[in-house]
Design an enzyme around this catalytic site. Structure first.
Site, short mmCIF file in Angstrom:
data_model
loop_
_atom_site.label_atom_id
_atom_site.label_comp_id
_atom_site.label_asym_id
_atom_site.label_seq_id
_atom_site.Cartn_x
_atom_site.Cartn_y
_atom_site.Cartn_z
N LYS A 1 -1.54 -12.85 10.15
CA LYS A 1 -1.61 -12.31 8.79
C LYS A 1 -1.66 -13.47 7.82
CE LYS A 1 1.18 -9.85 5.29
NZ LYS A 1 2.37 -9.02 4.99
N ASP B 1 1.17 -12.24 -2.01
CA ASP B 1 1.33 -10.78 -1.96
C ASP B 1 2.09 -10.31 -3.20
OD1 ASP B 1 1.59 -8.14 -1.28
OD2 ASP B 1 3.03 -8.46 0.36
N LYS C 1 5.21 -5.39 -6.62
CA LYS C 1 6.57 -5.75 -6.25
C LYS C 1 7.38 -6.06 -7.49
CE LYS C 1 5.56 -8.06 -1.83
NZ LYS C 1 6.39 -7.24 -0.94
N ASP D 1 3.47 -15.36 2.61
CA ASP D 1 2.97 -14.20 3.33
C ASP D 1 1.77 -14.53 4.23
OD1 ASP D 1 3.61 -11.59 3.84
OD2 ASP D 1 2.30 -10.75 2.31
N ASP E 1 1.31 -2.21 -1.03
CA ASP E 1 2.14 -3.35 -0.60
C ASP E 1 2.24 -3.41 0.93
OD1 ASP E 1 3.67 -5.58 -0.87
OD2 ASP E 1 5.49 -4.55 -1.53
N GLU F 1 0.05 -4.10 3.01
CA GLU F 1 -1.32 -4.62 3.17
C GLU F 1 -1.50 -5.43 4.45
OE1 GLU F 1 1.01 -6.20 1.65
OE2 GLU F 1 0.75 -8.21 2.47
N ARG G 1 -0.54 -4.91 7.50
CA ARG G 1 -0.98 -4.11 8.66
C ARG G 1 -2.46 -3.74 8.52
NH1 ARG G 1 3.65 0.24 7.35
NH2 ARG G 1 4.60 -1.71 6.63
N1 BES Z 1 4.85 -9.26 2.82
C1 BES Z 1 5.62 -8.08 2.78
C2 BES Z 1 6.81 -8.10 3.72
C3 BES Z 1 7.92 -9.04 3.40
C4 BES Z 1 9.02 -8.61 2.70
C5 BES Z 1 7.90 -10.32 3.87
C6 BES Z 1 10.06 -9.47 2.45
C7 BES Z 1 8.93 -11.17 3.62
C8 BES Z 1 10.02 -10.74 2.91
C9 BES Z 1 4.78 -6.87 3.15
O1 BES Z 1 3.45 -6.94 2.82
C10 BES Z 1 5.38 -5.72 2.42
O2 BES Z 1 5.41 -5.77 1.23
N2 BES Z 1 5.86 -4.73 3.15
C11 BES Z 1 6.49 -3.61 2.56
C12 BES Z 1 6.08 -2.40 3.35
C13 BES Z 1 6.44 -1.11 2.69
C14 BES Z 1 5.63 -0.89 1.45
C15 BES Z 1 6.21 0.00 3.67
C16 BES Z 1 8.01 -3.81 2.64
O3 BES Z 1 8.49 -4.36 3.61
O4 BES Z 1 8.67 -3.43 1.69
ZN ZN Z 2 2.65 -8.87 2.72
ZN ZN Z 3 3.04 -6.34 0.83
#
Ligand code: BES
Ligand code: ZN
Ligand code: ZN
Length: 495
Positions: free
Chosen positions: A261, A266, A273, A284, A343, A345, A347
């Site tokens: 990834k 992000d 966010k 990210d 968010d 993204e 996956r």
């Molecule tokens: N890049 C983030 C995940 C992340 C969160 C990495 C904290 C490092 C620290 C990912 O793209 C994301 O935002 N995931 C969301 C998914 C949710 C919307 C289902 C998350 O984990 O909140």
């Molecule tokens: Zn991310």
């Molecule tokens: Zn994200």
């Protein structure tokens, strides 16, 4: 940092800083029995220092002696190991380097600890030294380069061939890990997907890997509707980075696929966010960074197995052209995806990366991604999350962890969790069923694009960035899981 193996008498080695390791062998820790893992004059010189009760040989604990009696070295540093293991040696070597750096000692000589496998121990010494040597201070205008210039590994009584092999491997792995850390440390305005592609190409050229970097046009051509959707909100074009390693003498199969990834920033997109801590989201792309680091090491270590890495890089931005909640995307595999949250993204880009890798002939998949906050909630910053649909591939990964010293904890990817991503209007949705088991929900989504192919998914959201410095490593990018990826690949290599 230049590394070398030195044989012969340790007491005759001239060095500003000679490093030895020590461990407390007492079963009852109340009465310490410190054992210095060296012999002869070095052990003798260290004896007083460790027997006066001030030094307990705790993990990374240090004790310094100037002008040690009977030694040519100017200083003797004893570093404690909680246990006599290679993982502890790696940390202790890092601690020795971080002891030396602020004292402007540019050259270190480290005695390979006695009582451990000489090759593994010397490899750990060198890896640890590289890890300790890295500081994320590239952008400080008053930066003083306190990096270690020279590391000598003193074989002592150990076999020279084993030590020198360990030093060679440790150098390759340490440099690869720091290469990944350097990428992850770059801010989003510098390291755009295009620049990540350029850095990958430059690295590939240096180590002799085949590298192709594509952008928007290719994503359209391949019908990568999920990956492209993530990129569409940014003025920065995406980068699809494909590295190929095909050594002579490798069997036609397996072909290992390393998928990363590579979100260079992000924001969350339209599902934006909170601003608090958002600056960290430059990391990210840690999954892609680790894959590039691993490929660099693989190209230099030359295991006899075919490897292809696919890194999907984009910037996740909100804008008038951004993808939106409610959009329905068609992934390269043909599956349709209802976007619930922009968010989620990572996956989406990985869905197309995994499918594409299979089209390129990959028979075994491993992906790494800073994928979910939920994984950090579950495992904190100590263990990464590992998911797998295949016991044999997973067993190889676990074998590799014993060598890499990195920590992962297995989480489920059973079909009972599939309901979480059921959509009313498309084949699946990118999140939304419930907020529980978020790391598994993401894994279930990826699994849709993996099919029957043996697959390992590494959620490194908690371990790719260290919130606090440790005695052996600076705060910031950790470079995990470069070493575990390399060991997994080596686990498939023909002799
Ligand atoms: N890049 C983030 C995940 C992340 C969160 C990495 C904290 C490092 C620290 C990912 O793209 C994301 O935002 N995931 C969301 C998914 C949710 C919307 C289902 C998350 O984990 O909140
Ligand atoms: Zn991310
Ligand atoms: Zn994200």
């Amino acid at each position: 940092m230049k590394t070398s193996t030195v044989t012969g008498k340790i007491d005759r080695v001239a060095s500003p800083l000679l490093v030895v390791f020590a461990v407390d062998t007492a079963s009852d820790k109340k009465v310490p029995t410190i054992k210095v893992l060296a012999s002869g004059a070095v052990a003798k010189a260290a004896a007083e220092l460790v027997s006066n009760g001030e030094f307990a040989a705790g993990s990374c604990e240090t004790a310094l002696l100037h002008k040690p009696a009977g030694l040519k070295a100017e200083r003797l540093l004893v570093v404690g190991l909680a246990k006599a293991t290679t993982a502890e040696v790696r940390r202790a070597a890092g601690a020795a380097v971080r002891f030396a750096k602020p004292r402007k000692l540019k050259s270190l000589a480290v005695v390979v600890p006695e009582g451990l496998d000489a090759m593994a121990a010397s490899r750990a010494v060198v890896e640890g030294a590289f890890i300790g040597d890295f500081d994320p201070d590239t952008y400080k205008s008053d930066r003083k380069d306190q990096g270690i210039a020279e590391l000598s590994v003193l074989a002592g009584g150990a076999k020279e061939a084993a030590v020198s092999a360990g030093v060679n491997e440790g150098t390759i792995l340490g440099e690869a890990q720091n290469f990944a850390r350097g990428l992850v440390n770059e801010p989003g305005n510098v390291l755009t997907p295009t620049v990540l592609g350029q850095r990958a190409a430059a690295m590939a050229k240096e180590v002799g890997l085949k590298c192709e970097v594509y952008s928007t046009e290719k994503l359209h051509e391949l019908k990568m509707g999920a990956f492209w959707a993530v990129s569409q909100g940014s003025v920065e074009p995406p980068a699809l980075i494909v590295l190929t390693y095909e050594p002579e003498g490798a069997a036609a199969e397996p072909v290992l696929g390393l998928i990363g990834k590579g979100i260079t920033f992000d924001t969350g997109g339209i599902s934006i966010k909170p601003s608090d801590g958002m600056e960290k989201m430059k990391y990210d792309m840690g999954g892609a960074g680790a894959m590039l680091g691993a490929m660099r090491a693989i190209a230099l270590l030359r295991p006899k197995v075919k490897v292809i890495s696919v890194c999907c890089s984009a910037e996740n931005m909100p804008s008038g052209s951004a993808y939106k909640p409610g959009d329905v995307l068609t992934a390269m595999s043909g599956k349709t995806i209802e976007v619930i949250n922009t968010d989620a993204e990572g996956r989406l880009v990985l869905a197309d990366g995994l499918h594409y890798a299979k089209q390129l002939g990959v028979t075994h998949l491993i992906d790494a991604a800073t994928l979910t906050g939920a994984c950090v909630v579950a495992l904190g910053m100590v263990n990464g999350g590992v998911f797998s649909n295949d016991e044999a591939a997973y067993a190889k990964f676990v074998e590799g962890l014993k060598i890499s010293g990195e920590k992962f904890w297995r989480l489920p990817e059973e079909d009972d969790y599939k309901d979480q991503i059921k959509s009313q209007i498309a084949d699946i949705m990118n999140t939304g069923g419930s907020r529980w088991a978020g790391a598994t929900t993401a894994a279930m989504f990826l699994k849709e694009f993996v099919g029957e192919t043996p697959w390992i998914h590494l959620d490194i959201a908690g371990i790719a960035w260290l919130e606090e410095q440790k005695p052996w490593i600076a705060k910031g990018p950790s470079g995990a899981p470069v070493r575990s990826l390399v060991e997994w690949v080596r686990g498939y290599a023909a002799e």
